[in-house]
Design a protein around this motif. Structure first.
Motif, PDB file in Angstrom:
ATOM      1  N   VAL A 251     -10.808  48.823  98.718  1.00 58.15           N
ATOM      2  CA  VAL A 251     -11.892  47.633  98.352  1.00 58.15           C
ATOM      3  C   VAL A 251     -11.363  46.480  98.083  1.00 58.15           C
ATOM      4  N   GLU A 252     -12.047  46.055  98.822  1.00 58.53           N
ATOM      5  CA  GLU A 252     -11.941  44.630  98.461  1.00 58.53           C
ATOM      6  C   GLU A 252     -11.228  43.924  97.072  1.00 58.53           C
ATOM      7  N   VAL A 287       1.448  54.301  87.446  1.00 56.91           N
ATOM      8  CA  VAL A 287      -0.243  53.848  87.840  1.00 56.91           C
ATOM      9  C   VAL A 287      -0.421  52.374  87.497  1.00 56.91           C
ATOM     10  N   ASP A 288      -0.975  51.675  88.209  1.00 56.22           N
ATOM     11  CA  ASP A 288      -1.096  50.296  88.342  1.00 56.22           C
ATOM     12  C   ASP A 288      -2.538  49.780  88.773  1.00 56.22           C
ATOM     13  N   THR A 289      -3.732  49.316  88.508  1.00 62.80           N
ATOM     14  CA  THR A 289      -4.645  48.970  88.692  1.00 62.80           C
ATOM     15  C   THR A 289      -4.537  47.495  88.829  1.00 62.80           C
ATOM     16  N   GLN A 290      -5.280  46.219  90.078  1.00 61.14           N
ATOM     17  CA  GLN A 290      -5.533  45.071  89.332  1.00 61.14           C
ATOM     18  C   GLN A 290      -6.542  44.451  90.710  1.00 61.14           C
ATOM     19  N   TYR A 291      -7.637  44.167  89.915  1.00 62.52           N
ATOM     20  CA  TYR A 291      -8.424  43.554  90.862  1.00 62.52           C
ATOM     21  C   TYR A 291      -8.376  41.991  90.686  1.00 62.52           C
ATOM     22  N   ARG A 292      -8.657  41.195  91.510  1.00 60.05           N
ATOM     23  CA  ARG A 292      -8.962  39.592  91.689  1.00 60.05           C
ATOM     24  C   ARG A 292     -10.224  39.171  92.325  1.00 60.05           C
ATOM     25  N   LEU A 301     -10.149  35.081  88.635  1.00 59.68           N
ATOM     26  CA  LEU A 301      -9.449  35.689  87.652  1.00 59.68           C
ATOM     27  C   LEU A 301      -8.804  37.521  87.694  1.00 59.68           C
ATOM     28  N   THR A 302      -7.266  37.345  87.159  1.00 63.45           N
ATOM     29  CA  THR A 302      -6.895  38.892  88.006  1.00 63.45           C
ATOM     30  C   THR A 302      -7.146  39.561  86.437  1.00 63.45           C
ATOM     31  N   ILE A 303      -7.165  40.545  86.413  1.00 61.10           N
ATOM     32  CA  ILE A 303      -6.886  41.749  85.402  1.00 61.10           C
ATOM     33  C   ILE A 303      -6.422  42.406  85.876  1.00 61.10           C
ATOM     34  N   GLY A 304      -6.324  43.440  84.995  1.00 65.53           N
ATOM     35  CA  GLY A 304      -4.898  44.945  85.436  1.00 65.53           C
ATOM     36  C   GLY A 304      -3.991  45.919  84.594  1.00 65.53           C
TER      37      GLY A 304
END
Lengths: 615, 131
Positions: A251-252, A287-292, A301-304
């Motif tokens: 996912v972009e 386990v980590d996820t990050q969304y820009r 904005l980057t959240i994770g």
């Protein structure tokens, strides 16, 4: 055409440097620099850094923050990543414990950040962050074999394989190191840091999926071990570490990462009176996820979130044949949420704000914690000037080994170490010249320390640190470059010591003359800590004050597929020393009855020769 | 963001492709077709290369993958992908990284089939079998 190809290689390296401006205070070692310096091992890079130095502790384990303490590891605030996946130890925190002196033949370039970089690069609170980037299969297709030999019987063999298919690329590196180190005579005992290391690193990548596998086995002699008088009969350690990490970019703007790590270690330590057997194994899942989110042209904005689960099992903790009682504390879960906002005020000015909260849950009487990390920065950048101001506020986890190993007694809660700092960096670049100036100030509260009865406590005083760093790089042309760096660190209010200072300066000259690559590097180091420490406590003067580590190397590119190399490291045999107390403690008061200082340099005088063959 | 830069040296790549393509086609400007956005920028940056919109208008096609080779195209192809170089018979040469260095190759047999005579400066990159 060949000159254009040289420029293409050179600029492909440099472009890595320029894209990191808004990430933090960073030093980059490009592939060209690593190859020309003939850095066979991570310590060959760490020793050249400003402010930080490569050190080894009483157990002979890489531990750059080692200062006098006899903890098995002091550098958990130096975090290490390979290709965006952290190498972690469930017990000791930082993976530097495992790979602090790893063979770096698989590495393309290295970034070293002081303090916390942007959350895009790491979300672990750090005083230093080391990021190793492995070679990319697209650039290193084929097979390469490397053989290195050095005096005292050092030998290192490695084989590298990289291939690219239409949609998938693979890279593998296998290395064996048999390192015979200088031995030290301590009274009637011989102290050894010999090491055998087997290491595998592999990646399997396509556009959306990245898989990384690592496997390490270390067998080493533990130098002084736990012997207070430096008369160990036995001091040995065997560690196995395995790492499987998967990253998904389907996912972009969304990154998903799952990393499973496991390790097993055995320590055998004895002197005339005591025999310790410690064996343990750890499991760790992250386990980590990050969304820009590109909110607008100017705002990102980057959240994770990240969850890290640790299970550390002490299989055996035995002193003179008697088992210590089992510790209930064997699980820790750290849940983290964070955000970071980059806002471009103008095309030149960037404002960055970051906040992270971690909840630490421990399974026994060890108290839970909440850790905060704040990061605020203002960056100005134009064609010649960069100015960066960063404010950091970090709280560091007390790693489980402080509770679980060596029989440390849990008598009270150890507060997380709190570090606040402000840094300002100027960078000026014109034509072939580049200059950095970094000024910084840190305030450190609750630093953990080991007191004489073996208990870990927080230092009650607040410590202060001022640091300054200047470097200058001159690219004479495509083939010749000069680097000069100077750093100064002043530590105040440090336990019961006087203020102490560290000075470090590095001059490095890299030249290409026809088929020859020539490197020359001299590192000057002075640390006033041992002078004040030993003089204050024991009225012992400390003989060596100024250290010089001079290294030189020549690499001959015989053909496209064959290279020969020769390197002399610490040729003057005056590289900086680690210093260790040894003597006898009063069994009741635990205070030293007599003391002697043992000095041992982690960088030994060495001559290496090597050959590389590309199939 | 305003401060992010690319990891690809477009300017030097443009000079390299300019030398390669003018050394193959022997005219200026050389009409180049590529569907790859990165290499479109590379071509646009050169005064000796002209980016064309259709493959049939091109003197040479630059492809970075099998998908970028136009269907039913039988003209001259140059690639940056080793797999395309090894399998596609219309590909006369390649520019790609190998052992950490950028390498240029031209396959002698394919140059002869396409009746291409390379400029003197490129002849050192001719090989008689696929690498």
């Amino acid at each position: 055409m060949e000159e254009l190809l040289d420029t293409f290689v050179h600029n492909s390296d440099l472009s890595i440097k320029t894209r990191l401006q808004n990430a933090g205070n960073v030093i980059v070692f490009t592939r060209e620099e690593i190859e020309m310096m003939q850095a066979r091992n991570l310590k060959g890079i760490l020793k050249s850094l400003p402010m930080l130095s490569y050190r080894e502790n009483r157990l002979g384990i890489p531990d750059p923050f080692y200062i006098l303490q006899d903890l098995p590891f002091n550098s958990n605030s130096i975090r290490i990543y390979i290709d965006n996946q952290e190498v972690t130890s469930a017990s000791y925190g930082s993976g530097l414990f495992f790979i602090g002196d790893i063979d770096i033949g698989f590495v393309d370039h290295i970034e070293v950040y002081s303090l916390n970089p942007s959350f895009e690069y790491s979300t672990e609170p750090a005083k230093y962050l080391i990021k190793l980037y492995s070679k990319v299969a697209q650039r290193d297709k084929g097979i390469k074999a490397t053989l290195n030999y050095g005096n005292r019987g050092f030998n290192q063999e490695a084989i590298q394989y990289a291939s690219v298919a239409e949609k998938i690329s693979s890279f593998a590196y296998l290395s064996r190191v048999d390192d015979h180190r200088k031995t030290y005579q301590s009274f009637d005992h011989t102290l050894s840091k010999d090491k055998k290391q087997y290491y595998f690193f592999g990646t399997l990548n396509n556009k959306e999926h990245h898989l990384q596998i690592q496997s390490l086995e270390n067998e080493r002699d533990l130098f002084i071990g736990l012997s207070t008088d430096a008369r160990p009969n036995l001091a040995q350690n065997k560690v196995r570490y395995h790492h499987v990490g998967y990253e998904n970019y389907t996912v972009e703007n969304l990154k998903l990462r799952v990393v499973a790590e496991s390790s097993a270690s055995k320590f055998l330590l004895s002197n005339d009176k005591e025999l310790f057997r410690v064996s343990s194994h750890d499991e760790l899942l992250t386990v980590d996820t990050q969304y820009r989110w590109h909110k607008t042209e100017k705002n990102e904005l980057t959240i994770g979130s990240k969850i890290r689960y640790k299970h550390f099992i002490t299989d055996q903790l035995q002193r003179n044949g008697f088992d210590f009682p089992d510790l209930e504390f064997d699980r820790q879960t750290i849940s983290t949420l964070y955000f970071e906002d980059h806002y471009a005020l103008t095309p030149q000015w960037l404002l960055t704000l970051g906040k992270q909260i971690s909840k630490v849950h421990n399974n026994s009487e060890v108290k839970d914690d909440t850790l905060h990390l704040d990061r605020v920065g203002v960056v100005y950048s134009d064609h010649q000037w960069v100015s960066k101001t960063f404010f950091h506020n970090s709280e560091f986890l007390i790693e489980p080994y402080l509770y679980t190993t060596s029989g440390f007694v849990i008598k009270h809660h150890i507060e997380p170490e709190k570090v606040s700092n402000i840094t300002h960096e100027f960078q000026y670049k014109k034509d072939a010249y580049e200059c950095h100036v970094v000024l910084g100030y840190s305030k450190i509260k609750n630093m953990p320390t080991k007191i004489s009865n073996g208990e870990i406590k927080n230092i009650t005083d607040t410590l202060f640190q001022h640091f300054y760093y200047v470097d200058f790089q001159y690219e004479m042309d495509l083939y010749n470059s000069l680097y000069f760096g100077f750093s100064y660190v002043k530590n105040s209010n440090f336990d019961d010591l006087n203020d102490f200072n560290q000075y470090k300066s590095t001059i490095r000259l890299l030249d290409k003359l026809g088929r020859f690559d020539i490197s020359n590097e001299i590192i000057y180091f002075r640390d006033t800590l041992p002078e004040s420490y030993y003089f204050n406590r024991f009225e012992t003067t400390f003989p060596n004050k100024n250290y010089f580590d001079y290294s030189t190397g020549v690499r001959y590119r015989y053909s496209d597929s064959l290279n020969f190399s020769l390197k002399g490291e610490n040729l003057l045999d005056r590289a900086y020393n680690d210093y260790f107390e040894r003597g006898r403690r009063n069994p009741l008061t635990k205070k030293w009855q007599y003391i002697d200082i043992l000095q041992a340099s982690p960088i030994e005088k060495r001559i290496y020769c090597g050959v590389e063959y590309f199939f | 963001m305003s401060l992010s830069l690319f990891g690809f040296d477009t300017s030097t790549a443009s000079k390299i492709f300019e030398k390669i393509f003018t050394g193959i086609i022997h005219k200026e400007p050389v009409n180049v077709y590529t569907s790859n956005p990165t290499y479109q920028e590379v071509v646009k940056l050169s005064n000796s290369l002209e980016l064309v919109a259709k493959p049939f208008l091109a003197d040479i096609v630059l492809a970075d993958s099998h998908n970028e080779i136009p269907k039913n195209y039988n003209g001259v192809i140059f690639t940056t992908n080793v797999s395309v170089f090894q399998t596609c018979q219309n590909t006369i040469g390649a520019f790609y990284w190998e052992h950490g260095r950028p390498k240029i190759y031209f396959l002698k047999q394919r140059l002869e089939i396409k009746k291409i005579l390379l400029h003197e400066t490129l002849k050192r990159y001719i090989v008689i079998k696929l690498p």
